[in-house]
Design a protein around this motif. Structure first.
Motif, PDB file in Angstrom:
ATOM      1  N   SER A 389      31.545  20.580  -5.063  1.00 50.93           N
ATOM      2  CA  SER A 389      32.902  21.123  -5.064  1.00 50.93           C
ATOM      3  C   SER A 389      32.879  22.640  -4.868  1.00 50.93           C
ATOM      4  CB  SER A 389      33.617  20.768  -6.368  1.00 50.93           C
ATOM      5  OG  SER A 389      32.928  21.283  -7.493  1.00 50.93           O
ATOM      6  N   ARG A 390      31.819  23.287  -5.341  1.00 50.42           N
ATOM      7  CA  ARG A 390      31.736  24.746  -5.152  1.00 50.42           C
ATOM      8  C   ARG A 390      31.462  25.090  -3.692  1.00 50.42           C
ATOM      9  NH1 ARG A 390      28.126  29.476  -6.485  1.00 50.42           N
ATOM     10  NH2 ARG A 390      29.632  31.159  -6.799  1.00 50.42           N
ATOM     11  N   ALA A 391      30.632  24.301  -3.027  1.00 49.12           N
ATOM     12  CA  ALA A 391      30.386  24.546  -1.607  1.00 49.12           C
ATOM     13  C   ALA A 391      31.686  24.447  -0.818  1.00 49.12           C
ATOM     14  CB  ALA A 391      29.355  23.551  -1.080  1.00 49.12           C
ATOM     15  N   PHE A 392      32.501  23.447  -1.132  1.00 46.82           N
ATOM     16  CA  PHE A 392      33.798  23.313  -0.462  1.00 46.82           C
ATOM     17  C   PHE A 392      34.703  24.505  -0.756  1.00 46.82           C
ATOM     18  CE2 PHE A 392      33.325  18.555   0.099  1.00 46.82           C
ATOM     19  CZ  PHE A 392      33.546  18.564   1.470  1.00 46.82           C
ATOM     20  N   GLU A 393      34.775  24.913  -2.030  1.00 47.60           N
ATOM     21  CA  GLU A 393      35.667  26.011  -2.397  1.00 47.60           C
ATOM     22  C   GLU A 393      35.253  27.317  -1.724  1.00 47.60           C
ATOM     23  OE1 GLU A 393      38.716  25.973  -4.450  1.00 47.60           O
ATOM     24  OE2 GLU A 393      38.301  24.041  -3.513  1.00 47.60           O
ATOM     25  N   LYS A 394      33.958  27.553  -1.612  1.00 52.64           N
ATOM     26  CA  LYS A 394      33.498  28.770  -0.955  1.00 52.64           C
ATOM     27  C   LYS A 394      33.830  28.757   0.540  1.00 52.64           C
ATOM     28  CE  LYS A 394      29.673  30.816  -1.931  1.00 52.64           C
ATOM     29  NZ  LYS A 394      28.236  31.119  -2.093  1.00 52.64           N
ATOM     30  N   ALA A 395      33.768  27.569   1.146  1.00 53.33           N
ATOM     31  CA  ALA A 395      33.999  27.466   2.587  1.00 53.33           C
ATOM     32  C   ALA A 395      35.472  27.355   2.954  1.00 53.33           C
ATOM     33  CB  ALA A 395      33.243  26.253   3.145  1.00 53.33           C
ATOM     34  N   GLU A 396      36.301  26.920   2.037  1.00 55.07           N
ATOM     35  CA  GLU A 396      37.682  26.567   2.362  1.00 55.07           C
ATOM     36  C   GLU A 396      38.491  27.702   2.996  1.00 55.07           C
ATOM     37  OE1 GLU A 396      40.597  23.545   2.717  1.00 55.07           O
ATOM     38  OE2 GLU A 396      38.429  23.601   2.442  1.00 55.07           O
ATOM     39  N   PRO A 397      38.400  28.946   2.512  1.00 55.75           N
ATOM     40  CA  PRO A 397      39.204  30.008   3.150  1.00 55.75           C
ATOM     41  C   PRO A 397      38.905  30.203   4.630  1.00 55.75           C
ATOM     42  CG  PRO A 397      38.385  30.733   1.012  1.00 55.75           C
ATOM     43  CD  PRO A 397      37.676  29.449   1.330  1.00 55.75           C
ATOM     44  N   LYS A 399      36.909  27.681   6.664  1.00 57.68           N
ATOM     45  CA  LYS A 399      36.730  26.443   7.426  1.00 57.68           C
ATOM     46  C   LYS A 399      37.849  25.417   7.237  1.00 57.68           C
ATOM     47  CE  LYS A 399      32.729  27.328   9.376  1.00 57.68           C
ATOM     48  NZ  LYS A 399      32.561  27.362  10.844  1.00 57.68           N
ATOM     49  N   HIS A 400      38.526  25.462   6.099  1.00 56.34           N
ATOM     50  CA  HIS A 400      39.667  24.560   5.844  1.00 56.34           C
ATOM     51  C   HIS A 400      39.310  23.079   5.945  1.00 56.34           C
ATOM     52  CE1 HIS A 400      41.690  28.362   6.465  1.00 56.34           C
ATOM     53  NE2 HIS A 400      41.384  28.369   7.750  1.00 56.34           N
ATOM     54  N   TYR A 401      38.110  22.723   5.519  1.00 60.24           N
ATOM     55  CA  TYR A 401      37.698  21.317   5.607  1.00 60.24           C
ATOM     56  C   TYR A 401      38.645  20.401   4.815  1.00 60.24           C
ATOM     57  CZ  TYR A 401      33.191  22.967   7.461  1.00 60.24           C
ATOM     58  OH  TYR A 401      32.203  23.544   8.214  1.00 60.24           O
ATOM     59  N   LEU A 402      38.968  20.816   3.595  1.00 61.73           N
ATOM     60  CA  LEU A 402      39.801  19.971   2.738  1.00 61.73           C
ATOM     61  C   LEU A 402      41.249  19.963   3.221  1.00 61.73           C
ATOM     62  CD1 LEU A 402      38.381  20.913  -0.783  1.00 61.73           C
ATOM     63  CD2 LEU A 402      37.618  19.145   0.807  1.00 61.73           C
ATOM     64  N   ALA A 403      41.759  21.123   3.584  1.00 62.82           N
ATOM     65  CA  ALA A 403      43.137  21.182   4.068  1.00 62.82           C
ATOM     66  C   ALA A 403      43.299  20.378   5.349  1.00 62.82           C
ATOM     67  CB  ALA A 403      43.543  22.635   4.291  1.00 62.82           C
ATOM     68  N   ASP A 404      42.312  20.481   6.243  1.00 68.08           N
ATOM     69  CA  ASP A 404      42.387  19.714   7.497  1.00 68.08           C
ATOM     70  C   ASP A 404      42.322  18.217   7.226  1.00 68.08           C
ATOM     71  OD1 ASP A 404      42.539  22.071   8.877  1.00 68.08           O
ATOM     72  OD2 ASP A 404      40.462  22.048   9.590  1.00 68.08           O
ATOM     73  N   ARG A 405      41.462  17.820   6.288  1.00 69.86           N
ATOM     74  CA  ARG A 405      41.374  16.391   5.938  1.00 69.86           C
ATOM     75  C   ARG A 405      42.715  15.900   5.399  1.00 69.86           C
ATOM     76  NH1 ARG A 405      37.993  12.614   3.264  1.00 69.86           N
ATOM     77  NH2 ARG A 405      36.349  13.112   4.742  1.00 69.86           N
ATOM     78  N   THR A 406      43.279  16.636   4.463  1.00 69.15           N
ATOM     79  CA  THR A 406      44.538  16.216   3.847  1.00 69.15           C
ATOM     80  C   THR A 406      45.654  16.141   4.876  1.00 69.15           C
ATOM     81  OG1 THR A 406      43.857  17.276   1.783  1.00 69.15           O
ATOM     82  CG2 THR A 406      46.185  16.719   2.017  1.00 69.15           C
ATOM     83  N   ARG A 407      45.727  17.152   5.723  1.00 70.14           N
ATOM     84  CA  ARG A 407      46.774  17.188   6.757  1.00 70.14           C
ATOM     85  C   ARG A 407      46.687  15.952   7.646  1.00 70.14           C
ATOM     86  NH1 ARG A 407      45.287  21.582   8.780  1.00 70.14           N
ATOM     87  NH2 ARG A 407      46.325  22.866   7.212  1.00 70.14           N
ATOM     88  N   ARG A 446      37.136  21.390  -9.035  1.00 72.91           N
ATOM     89  CA  ARG A 446      37.960  20.199  -8.791  1.00 72.91           C
ATOM     90  C   ARG A 446      39.417  20.467  -9.151  1.00 72.91           C
ATOM     91  NH1 ARG A 446      34.639  14.774 -10.385  1.00 72.91           N
ATOM     92  NH2 ARG A 446      32.544  15.405  -9.771  1.00 72.91           N
ATOM     93  N   LEU A 447      39.625  21.135 -10.285  1.00 67.71           N
ATOM     94  CA  LEU A 447      40.993  21.471 -10.679  1.00 67.71           C
ATOM     95  C   LEU A 447      41.664  22.350  -9.634  1.00 67.71           C
ATOM     96  CD1 LEU A 447      40.844  22.122 -14.536  1.00 67.71           C
ATOM     97  CD2 LEU A 447      42.335  20.504 -13.346  1.00 67.71           C
ATOM     98  N   ALA A 448      40.918  23.295  -9.089  1.00 66.71           N
ATOM     99  CA  ALA A 448      41.494  24.202  -8.097  1.00 66.71           C
ATOM    100  C   ALA A 448      41.997  23.439  -6.877  1.00 66.71           C
ATOM    101  CB  ALA A 448      40.456  25.251  -7.689  1.00 66.71           C
ATOM    102  N   ARG A 449      41.206  22.501  -6.373  1.00 62.61           N
ATOM    103  CA  ARG A 449      41.636  21.788  -5.168  1.00 62.61           C
ATOM    104  C   ARG A 449      42.711  20.757  -5.493  1.00 62.61           C
ATOM    105  NH1 ARG A 449      35.699  19.239  -3.849  1.00 62.61           N
ATOM    106  NH2 ARG A 449      35.800  17.277  -5.012  1.00 62.61           N
TER     107      ARG A 449
END
Length: 667
Positions: A389-397, A399-407, A446-449
């Motif tokens: 989850s930390r790897a995702f949070e560091k990359a999100e600003p 790469k937007h992996y999670l935002a793109d998945r959700t969208r 996890r809470l952050a996302r």
């Protein structure tokens, strides 16, 4: 779809006042500040006395044994001495609200204080090690253990079934992780009930690194906590709060609700609805995952024609999700719609067996959680790896992996989301270079996302731990008191069913008979109590695990329906075309009964639970200030006009109770 595949480790696995006869417990009962004025207590030798609501706590600074004297003069044992000894204690220093001392041989500093009517003991270690404490259930008057396995259990300490080994369905010899294996970080004991009854609640806010071990001693169940002090894990602090109760079985959960509320950690479902009005569609809704026709506009219309006025409809991330037309039909019908997803699993995109495990770029393997030896943490069902989850949070600003998945997942117009795994207690330490984290850090990420997702979507997750109540509107799983034997049964694909056929997987649709010991451990109503609802009802909506759909366990249908109505929680289904045809009318009748009750009380707290008969076959709950009263008869004989296998529910505005006898609906 990524299944909740069983694993051999990980997540598988005061009041002295009563409201007359109902033994109702409210959050305001606990935390009486009147104790704080004399919080410093008294100290004589190694005997430290501190005031608590309902009496006085007595701590032996030489051994950490804890006793209590109630206001009526009754003596209680709250904990035996710490297991294995602590060594010679250092001098005791008085503080403004208690005292502090040390155990130099163990590298421990201890503070004991009175806080909001509780005894609060904190241990801080200057080195890695462990402590076995508190040692509970040693009072000879102890009559029952309260344990938040799923919704909750009340276990008579002399009960032969529970004094047996885990292999036989019992608790003796087993250990549970407080942060992962229980739905709430607490347990409790009753020392008699009713007039003159007493009990104790144990809260462990520092649940990571803490476990609870059960032993049968002289035919009586005892529970001993243990905490691992580990600098690398960030668990050098350990805290336990003790509270005196009246012995009511849900008193420990009432204590915990008060604890959360006073710390601003109890979030209201009403406020969540105000922030996102779509959340209000959870009230009165049953939950169901759809396959085949059930996830089409025609299937939605069929539910509506049957008279179902509220539903949460979920679907997997496979090649045939609910399309935009089906989502529009669901919204028009007043239903919520949401995809199943998980951010926890990664596989090689070239051969990933689920779209939720396939990620772009080098998410796999670069984001894999790494053990201390550098090897990846194996993922679901020995497939791929768990993702950091930390790897995702560091990359999100960037790469937007999670935002793109959700969208992508909600491009069809879905207004809800089921994010598997994130809210469970199974968290990880990550040694991966560049994304190191502790288990507590994993929770924070996890809470952050989840917080981001919950801004615009009605968010749910699996078996929600209480720390996630701030971001979730619903969960699937905390309503199920899973027995260890269930996981072995689910791994037996011949008996349980597998992932074929694709439009109606047998693991969901094939009816199963539970082994006797599993059925007793999970669904015998005389052991069931609503601890989770007492703590969190009115904060989120809680249902059973998705692979345990209502039709999956035919022999438990009546019991599960009665429990759902008694606890004011929705039933969880899986649906396809044939199921809608055969069982749709039954579902509609059950939902029609449930809907007005949950609409009225789904945002209220559970204020009272009690047994009306000595054999516990007749049980009653009250929600809010009399908003809803429910009486369920799990027995075979009538009680005060209520037939066995039936439930009566009475809203405040009702002149007569509403009756439901689920077995009469079976098609």
């Amino acid at each position: 779809m990524n299944p909740h595949l069983p694993k051999t480790t990980g997540r598988h696995r005061r009041t002295t006042r009563v409201l007359a006869a109902s033994l109702a417990l409210t959050a305001t009962t606990f935390g009486a500040t009147g104790c704080d004025s004399a919080a410093a207590g008294t100290l004589e030798g190694s005997r430290l006395e501190l005031p608590v609501t309902g009496g006085t706590a007595v701590v032996d600074t030489a051994s950490l044994a804890v006793n209590a004297r109630t206001a009526s003069g009754r003596e209680l044992v709250l904990s035996g001495p710490a297991g294995g000894g602590l060594g010679k204690p250092g001098p005791v220093t008085r503080t403004g609200d208690g005292a502090s001392w040390s155990y130099p041989a163990k590298g421990l500093k201890v503070t004991a204080s009175s806080e909001r009517g509780r005894l609060r003991i904190k241990l801080r270690a200057d080195r890695d090690g462990s402590v076995s404490w508190p040692v509970t259930g040693t009072d000879r008057a102890a009559s029952a253990l309260q344990l938040p396995r799923g919704e909750g259990l009340d276990v008579p300490v002399r009960d032969a079934f529970w004094n047996a080994s885990a292999e036989k369905g019992g608790l003796a010899g087993s250990t549970v992780d407080m942060g992962e294996g229980l739905a709430l970080p607490l347990w409790g004991y009753s020392m008699g009930r009713g007039k003159g009854g007493a009990g104790v609640s144990y809260l462990t806010p520092t649940d990571i690194g803490t476990s609870l071990r059960f032993a049968s001693t002289g035919g009586r169940l005892r529970a001993t906590a243990a905490h691992a002090f580990d600098a690398g894990e960030g668990t050098r602090d350990y805290e336990v709060s003790f509270a005196l109760t009246d012995g009511n079985p849900v008193a420990p959960a009432a204590d915990y609700r008060s604890y959360l509320s006073h710390r601003g950690q109890l979030h209201s479902l009403r406020k969540k609805i105000r922030k996102n009005p779509a959340t209000g569609k959870l009230l009165g809704a049953f939950h169901a995952y759809g396959w085949g026709e059930a996830r089409t506009a025609a299937g939605v219309d069929k539910l509506k024609r049957l008279g179902v006025d509220r539903m949460w409809l979920g679907y997997d991330a496979g090649p045939d999700p609910m399309n935009a037309a089906a989502v529009r039909a669901a919204k028009k019908a007043g239903y919520l719609v949401g995809p199943y997803d998980t951010f926890a699993n990664g596989q090689d995109p070239k051969n990933a067996d689920s779209p939720t495990s396939a990620w772009p770029d080098r998410v796999y393997p670069d984001f894999c959680i790494r053990k201390a030896d550098g090897t990846p943490e194996t993922g679901f069902g020995n497939r791929g790896c768990y993702l950091s989850s930390r790897a995702f949070e560091k990359a999100e600003p960037r790469k937007h992996y999670l935002a793109d998945r959700t969208r992508k997942m909600v491009a069809n117009g879905a207004d809800s989301y089921f994010l598997d795994v994130d809210a469970t207690g199974e968290v990880f330490r990550d040694h991966g270079k560049g994304h190191e984290m502790t288990k507590a850090g994993d929770r924070e990420m996890r809470l952050a996302r989840m917080r981001r997702l919950s801004k615009n979507l009605v968010l749910g997750s699996e078996s929600a731990q209480p720390w996630a109540n701030q971001v979730l509107a619903y969960d699937h799983g905390s309503g199920t008191p899973v027995a260890d034997g269930l996981w072995g049964l689910e791994r037996d694909r011949k008996t349980w069913g597998g992932w074929a056929p694709g439009n109606a997987p047998k693991m969901f649709f094939k009816p199963v008979k539970l082994p006797a010991e599993v059925a007793t451990a999970m669904y015998d109503p005389k052991y069931r109590i609503p601890l989770y609802e007492k703590a969190l009802h009115g904060s989120l909506v809680n249902a059973e695990r998705w692979e345990l759909s209502y039709e999956k366990l035919p022999e438990q249908k009546t019991t599960r329906a009665l429990l759902a109505m008694l606890y004011n929680t929705p039933l969880n289904y899986v649906l396809d075309g044939p199921t809608l045809e055969k069982k749709g009318s039954e579902l509609a009748a059950l939902q029609k009964y449930f809907s007005p009750l949950h609409r009225a009380a789904g945002t209220e707290q559970l204020t009272s639970f009690r047994w009306l008969t000595g054999d516990r076959s007749v049980q009653r709950t009250v929600f809010g200030d009399g908003t809803l009263t429910v009486t369920a008869n799990f027995g075979s004989r009538a009680h005060d006009g209520l037939a066995g296998g039936c439930v009566d529910a009475k809203l405040r505005t009702d002149k007569q109770p509403r009756r439901l006898c689920p077995a009469q609906l079976n098609g």
